[in-house]
Structures are given as structure tokens and as C-alpha cells.
Design a protein around this motif. Sequence first.
Motif, PDB file in Angstrom:
ATOM      1  N   ALA A 159       0.829  -1.209   0.000  1.00  0.00           N
ATOM      2  CA  ALA A 159       0.000   0.000   0.000  1.00  0.00           C
ATOM      3  C   ALA A 159       0.861   1.256   0.000  1.00  0.00           C
ATOM      4  O   ALA A 159       0.573   2.229  -0.709  1.00  0.00           O
ATOM      5  CB  ALA A 159      -0.929  -0.006   1.222  1.00  0.00           C
ATOM      6  N   PRO A 164      -3.021   0.009  -5.397  1.00  0.00           N
ATOM      7  CA  PRO A 164      -4.383   0.229  -4.907  1.00  0.00           C
ATOM      8  C   PRO A 164      -5.083  -1.024  -4.403  1.00  0.00           C
ATOM      9  O   PRO A 164      -5.917  -0.946  -3.499  1.00  0.00           O
ATOM     10  CB  PRO A 164      -5.111   0.826  -6.120  1.00  0.00           C
ATOM     11  N   GLU A 165      -4.769  -2.195  -4.967  1.00  0.00           N
ATOM     12  CA  GLU A 165      -5.390  -3.422  -4.460  1.00  0.00           C
ATOM     13  C   GLU A 165      -4.989  -3.650  -2.999  1.00  0.00           C
ATOM     14  O   GLU A 165      -5.809  -4.078  -2.170  1.00  0.00           O
ATOM     15  CB  GLU A 165      -4.985  -4.626  -5.308  1.00  0.00           C
ATOM     16  N   GLN A 167      -4.095  -1.225  -0.961  1.00  0.00           N
ATOM     17  CA  GLN A 167      -4.732  -0.158  -0.186  1.00  0.00           C
ATOM     18  C   GLN A 167      -6.172  -0.523   0.160  1.00  0.00           C
ATOM     19  O   GLN A 167      -6.629  -0.303   1.282  1.00  0.00           O
ATOM     20  CB  GLN A 167      -4.664   1.147  -0.985  1.00  0.00           C
ATOM     21  N   LEU A 168      -6.882  -1.121  -0.785  1.00  0.00           N
ATOM     22  CA  LEU A 168      -8.253  -1.580  -0.534  1.00  0.00           C
ATOM     23  C   LEU A 168      -8.265  -2.683   0.517  1.00  0.00           C
ATOM     24  O   LEU A 168      -9.086  -2.663   1.445  1.00  0.00           O
ATOM     25  CB  LEU A 168      -8.878  -2.077  -1.838  1.00  0.00           C
ATOM     26  N   ALA A 193      -7.551   4.009  -3.031  1.00  0.00           N
ATOM     27  CA  ALA A 193      -7.807   2.868  -3.915  1.00  0.00           C
ATOM     28  C   ALA A 193      -8.921   3.182  -4.898  1.00  0.00           C
ATOM     29  O   ALA A 193      -8.823   2.887  -6.099  1.00  0.00           O
ATOM     30  CB  ALA A 193      -8.171   1.638  -3.087  1.00  0.00           C
ATOM     31  N   LEU A 197      -8.057   2.594  -8.807  1.00  0.00           N
ATOM     32  CA  LEU A 197      -8.329   1.258  -9.350  1.00  0.00           C
ATOM     33  C   LEU A 197      -8.967   1.339 -10.731  1.00  0.00           C
ATOM     34  O   LEU A 197      -9.949   2.063 -10.924  1.00  0.00           O
ATOM     35  CB  LEU A 197      -9.252   0.479  -8.403  1.00  0.00           C
ATOM     36  N   ALA A 206     -14.088  -0.379  -3.137  1.00  0.00           N
ATOM     37  CA  ALA A 206     -13.347   0.670  -2.445  1.00  0.00           C
ATOM     38  C   ALA A 206     -14.287   1.799  -2.025  1.00  0.00           C
ATOM     39  O   ALA A 206     -14.170   2.338  -0.915  1.00  0.00           O
ATOM     40  CB  ALA A 206     -12.234   1.205  -3.340  1.00  0.00           C
TER      41      ALA A 206
END
Length: 241
Positions: A159, A164-165, A167-168, A193, A197, A206
Motif C-alpha cells: 500500500a 491500490p489493491e 490499499q483496498l 484505492a 483502481l 473501495a
Amino acid sequence: PLSRDDRRDDVEAAKWFLLAANQGHQNAYVQLGHRYHRGLGLEQSDEAAAYWFYQGATHGDTLGMIALGGLYAAGRAVPQNWKIAVSWWRKANHHRFIGDAYACGLGVARNNERAVREYQKGADGGDMSSAIQLGHMHAGKCASPSDDELAYTWYDKAAHQGYPEAQLALASLVLQERAEGGPISAYMWARLAELRLPSVELRTLAAKGASEAARRLSPPQIANTDVLVKNMIETGSEPMK
């Protein structure tokens, strides 16, 4: 869409790569395969891509091995064959894809422990896609030991490098109170995210995560975090550890 100048540049580049490849310059093989695969400056052709990826792979190019394995996995221009796909990924030491094969039982017997070992090797080598998968294995109770702290560690690492994956996933872990951070942290990660994304499905997840976190925050907290997120998006920076 590409501009006219971009398309002209792709055509010119493809011409030189084709000339170099036909003269035996091995570093042009995979470049040419990529251009046939994507239709960049050349008419799209999986068959031609497979030919040039094979030339690269058999001359020791790891990117060619990975790409050729991908064609066998998808069954594009070659018969779908996961065993052959995995064999090429092994030669390339692509731990993420080998880990996926073991996690899903594709071309090899399903084995979560082996998948975790492969993801660990990739993550230790700096591959953040492997780190994210390793986080998923720990968070999804597929790893031994099953460990939310390890899941958090790997999600957090990816993250902070802008994935972003991850972060989600990190926002989700915090919202489930399976990791420290609190709603401000969860909102920040989910909003980052959401804005990054490309996948509509993941972007929707998200947005739901951000909404859930926002319900636990005051309007000033939301506004301040939105300013922070906007600044990070505009500058391409990531949160400080």
C-alpha cells in the motif's frame, strides 16, 4: 486512444524491431512479441506473438518465458495447457504466477503451503504483487499460520508503494477491526484505492469501504482526509510511514 503521432511512432518502432529480430538480435524478440500481442504498430496477432515469445523464451529471455506461459494459460494461439504454462514460469522463476497455480490447483496439485512459499519468495524479492497475494493468503485463513498481523504487514508494504489493491485490502482489514489504524486510516486507504483502481468492480468495493469508514468520522475529519488524498493523487505521493 492513441494520437496519430503515437500510432506513427509505434509503426516506426515495430518496423525496426522486426528488422532486428529477423537479423537475429535476441533482445528484439520479446519486444516484437509484445507489439503483436497488443497490436502496437502491427496488426494484432496472437500467433505471431506466440512465435516471437517462443524465440525469446528459448534464447533465455525471462520475459519471453513469462509471456509464453501466459499464452498457454489463456489458450491464445496455442492449446490451453497449464502444465506447460507453469513449466515456463518455473524457468523464469516467476514466483507470483507459480504461487497462483498452486493456490488454484492449475497445472499442479492444489497446495496452499507451496503457494505461500512461492509468494513469500516473490515478496522477499520485492515483487509487490506477490506481497499482496501473500497478504490475501494470511487474511483469508489459507496460510499456516493464519495471521492478521502478517496480512497487515504485507498489505501495508504494498500500500505504501502505491498499489491500490493493497490499499483496498488494508482498509478492509482495518474496518473489520482485524488491524490497528482506525476509521481515518481506513477512509484514506479506501479513497486512494477508489481513485486509482481501473477495475469497476474493485472500485465499487473501495467506494463502499470509504462510505463505511466515513460513517464513523465527523465532517471535518472527512474533509481533511479528502484534502490529503487529493494532494497525494495530484503529486503521485504515498502516505508517510
